[in-house]
Design a protein around this motif. Structure first.
Motif, mmCIF file in Angstrom:
data_model
loop_
_atom_site.group_PDB
_atom_site.id
_atom_site.type_symbol
_atom_site.label_atom_id
_atom_site.label_comp_id
_atom_site.label_asym_id
_atom_site.label_seq_id
_atom_site.Cartn_x
_atom_site.Cartn_y
_atom_site.Cartn_z
ATOM 1 N N GLY A 157 -31.400 -28.145 8.129
ATOM 2 C CA GLY A 157 -31.085 -27.389 9.330
ATOM 3 C C GLY A 157 -30.516 -26.007 9.090
ATOM 4 O O GLY A 157 -29.972 -25.392 10.008
ATOM 5 N N LEU A 158 -30.630 -25.498 7.878
ATOM 6 C CA LEU A 158 -30.071 -24.179 7.560
ATOM 7 C C LEU A 158 -31.111 -23.063 7.629
ATOM 8 O O LEU A 158 -30.784 -21.898 7.433
ATOM 9 N N GLY A 159 -32.369 -23.412 7.859
ATOM 10 C CA GLY A 159 -33.394 -22.388 7.947
ATOM 11 C C GLY A 159 -33.930 -21.955 6.596
ATOM 12 O O GLY A 159 -34.800 -21.078 6.519
ATOM 13 N N ALA A 160 -33.425 -22.535 5.515
ATOM 14 C CA ALA A 160 -33.894 -22.250 4.158
ATOM 15 C C ALA A 160 -33.545 -23.459 3.287
ATOM 16 O O ALA A 160 -32.661 -24.238 3.627
ATOM 17 N N LYS A 161 -34.246 -23.598 2.182
ATOM 18 C CA LYS A 161 -34.108 -24.808 1.383
ATOM 19 C C LYS A 161 -33.160 -24.638 0.202
ATOM 20 O O LYS A 161 -33.272 -23.687 -0.569
ATOM 21 N N ARG A 162 -32.234 -25.606 0.083
ATOM 22 C CA ARG A 162 -31.332 -25.678 -1.069
ATOM 23 C C ARG A 162 -31.829 -26.751 -2.034
ATOM 24 O O ARG A 162 -32.429 -27.736 -1.625
ATOM 25 N N TYR A 163 -31.518 -26.562 -3.308
ATOM 26 C CA TYR A 163 -31.913 -27.530 -4.342
ATOM 27 C C TYR A 163 -30.898 -28.661 -4.427
ATOM 28 O O TYR A 163 -29.685 -28.416 -4.431
ATOM 29 N N PHE A 164 -31.386 -29.900 -4.474
ATOM 30 C CA PHE A 164 -30.538 -31.073 -4.661
ATOM 31 C C PHE A 164 -31.052 -31.898 -5.832
ATOM 32 O O PHE A 164 -32.256 -32.145 -5.951
ATOM 33 N N ASN A 165 -30.120 -32.344 -6.662
ATOM 34 C CA ASN A 165 -30.416 -33.191 -7.812
ATOM 35 C C ASN A 165 -29.634 -34.484 -7.629
ATOM 36 O O ASN A 165 -28.413 -34.468 -7.530
ATOM 37 N N TYR A 166 -30.330 -35.615 -7.552
ATOM 38 C CA TYR A 166 -29.691 -36.885 -7.211
ATOM 39 C C TYR A 166 -29.402 -37.719 -8.452
ATOM 40 O O TYR A 166 -30.124 -37.659 -9.453
ATOM 41 N N TYR A 167 -28.331 -38.505 -8.357
ATOM 42 C CA TYR A 167 -27.917 -39.392 -9.441
ATOM 43 C C TYR A 167 -27.655 -40.792 -8.895
ATOM 44 O O TYR A 167 -27.129 -40.935 -7.787
ATOM 45 N N GLN A 168 -27.952 -41.806 -9.678
ATOM 46 C CA GLN A 168 -27.388 -43.121 -9.434
ATOM 47 C C GLN A 168 -25.949 -43.106 -9.970
ATOM 48 O O GLN A 168 -25.627 -42.345 -10.888
ATOM 49 N N SER A 169 -25.093 -43.948 -9.396
ATOM 50 C CA SER A 169 -23.674 -43.890 -9.747
ATOM 51 C C SER A 169 -23.438 -44.120 -11.233
ATOM 52 O O SER A 169 -22.634 -43.413 -11.860
ATOM 53 N N ASP A 170 -24.125 -45.091 -11.843
ATOM 54 C CA ASP A 170 -23.901 -45.358 -13.265
ATOM 55 C C ASP A 170 -24.382 -44.205 -14.131
ATOM 56 O O ASP A 170 -23.829 -43.940 -15.210
ATOM 57 N N GLU A 171 -25.372 -43.466 -13.656
ATOM 58 C CA GLU A 171 -25.911 -42.333 -14.404
ATOM 59 C C GLU A 171 -24.899 -41.194 -14.480
ATOM 60 O O GLU A 171 -24.651 -40.633 -15.558
ATOM 61 N N ILE A 172 -24.281 -40.843 -13.352
ATOM 62 C CA ILE A 172 -23.313 -39.747 -13.383
ATOM 63 C C ILE A 172 -22.032 -40.165 -14.087
ATOM 64 O O ILE A 172 -21.380 -39.346 -14.759
ATOM 65 N N LEU A 173 -21.657 -41.442 -13.989
ATOM 66 C CA LEU A 173 -20.469 -41.905 -14.703
ATOM 67 C C LEU A 173 -20.687 -41.845 -16.211
ATOM 68 O O LEU A 173 -19.755 -41.567 -16.972
ATOM 69 N N LYS A 174 -21.906 -42.076 -16.650
ATOM 70 C CA LYS A 174 -22.215 -41.949 -18.088
ATOM 71 C C LYS A 174 -22.080 -40.497 -18.539
ATOM 72 O O LYS A 174 -21.588 -40.223 -19.640
ATOM 73 N N VAL A 175 -22.500 -39.552 -17.690
ATOM 74 C CA VAL A 175 -22.342 -38.129 -18.026
ATOM 75 C C VAL A 175 -20.862 -37.812 -18.231
ATOM 76 O O VAL A 175 -20.482 -37.138 -19.201
ATOM 77 N N ALA A 176 -20.006 -38.293 -17.325
ATOM 78 C CA ALA A 176 -18.569 -38.057 -17.443
ATOM 79 C C ALA A 176 -17.999 -38.730 -18.685
ATOM 80 O O ALA A 176 -17.194 -38.133 -19.422
#
Length: 208
Positions: A157-176
């Motif tokens: 709804g912003l009139g232009a597109k933003r980039y989003f990168n999705y993670y599963q919870s265990d995936e981002i916790l592994k990064v941390a």
């Protein structure tokens, strides 16, 4: 810096007023309560004079909540529009790009709500490692991502597109964890769309 990040910053610079009205209205109160809850719990054992830093402060709502608790926090954003918006509301705000800029000193608490979700996966890994290095021992990093798979550009709804990168919870916790952090708390709000929910994480840089 990636094309994905450049294009997303351009969206924020194009219409800050529409973004604030769209995502910081009363319709999003539940989401903001989740954020304030994990911030408050993460700060409960810290003295009021700790060094604090917010990445991607946006309109400044979370910084204002932190200051209402008696803390002082350095407020930054990568978008010039938000830096100017923050200044117009009486905040001292500076421009900071998590990918290209270095932290000037060590901190005890770093906040990045809805920031990592606009970075590519290699950028997220590098950013989390950089934040680990910018924290004192015992320092806490609170952040959020959006759960799901893959990546995409979304209008929202912003009139232009933003980039989003999705993670599963265990995936981002592994990064941390791979960056050296220990997990303090995780929390998830209701799905904002099928399969996608905001996922909040608090991690600590433990002494080795």
């Amino acid at each position: 810096m990636s094309r994905e990040n450049d294009e997303t910053i351009a969206v924020y610079n194009s219409d800050v007023k529409r973004y604030v009205e769209r995502f910081f209205s009363k319709d999003n109160d539940d989401n903001h309560r989740f954020v304030e809850g994990i911030i408050g719990r993460s700060l409960k054992n810290f003295p009021k004079d700790i060094a604090m830093f917010e990445i991607g402060a946006g309109p400044g709502e979370y910084a204002e909540y932190i200051e209402s608790l008696g803390f002082k926090i350095e407020i930054t954003d990568v978008a010039d529009s938000f830096v100017e918006y923050l200044k117009s509301r009486g905040h001292v705000a500076t421009k900071f790009n998590l990918i290209t800029d270095d932290f000037a000193k060590k901190y005890d608490f770093i906040l990045a709500i809805a920031v990592l979700l606009h970075l590519t996966k290699p950028e997220v890994i590098a950013a989390v490692k950089k934040i680990y290095g910018a924290l004192n021992w015992g320092g806490v990093f609170v952040f959020s991502i959006k759960t799901g798979d893959g990546e995409e550009f979304v209008d929202n709804g912003l009139g232009a597109k933003r980039y989003f990168n999705y993670y599963q919870s265990d995936e981002i916790l592994k990064v941390a964890h791979d960056a050296g952090f220990s997990i303090i708390e995780t929390n998830r709000d209701n799905e904002v769309e099928p399969g996608k929910a905001h996922f909040y994480v608090a991690v600590r840089k433990e002494k080795k």
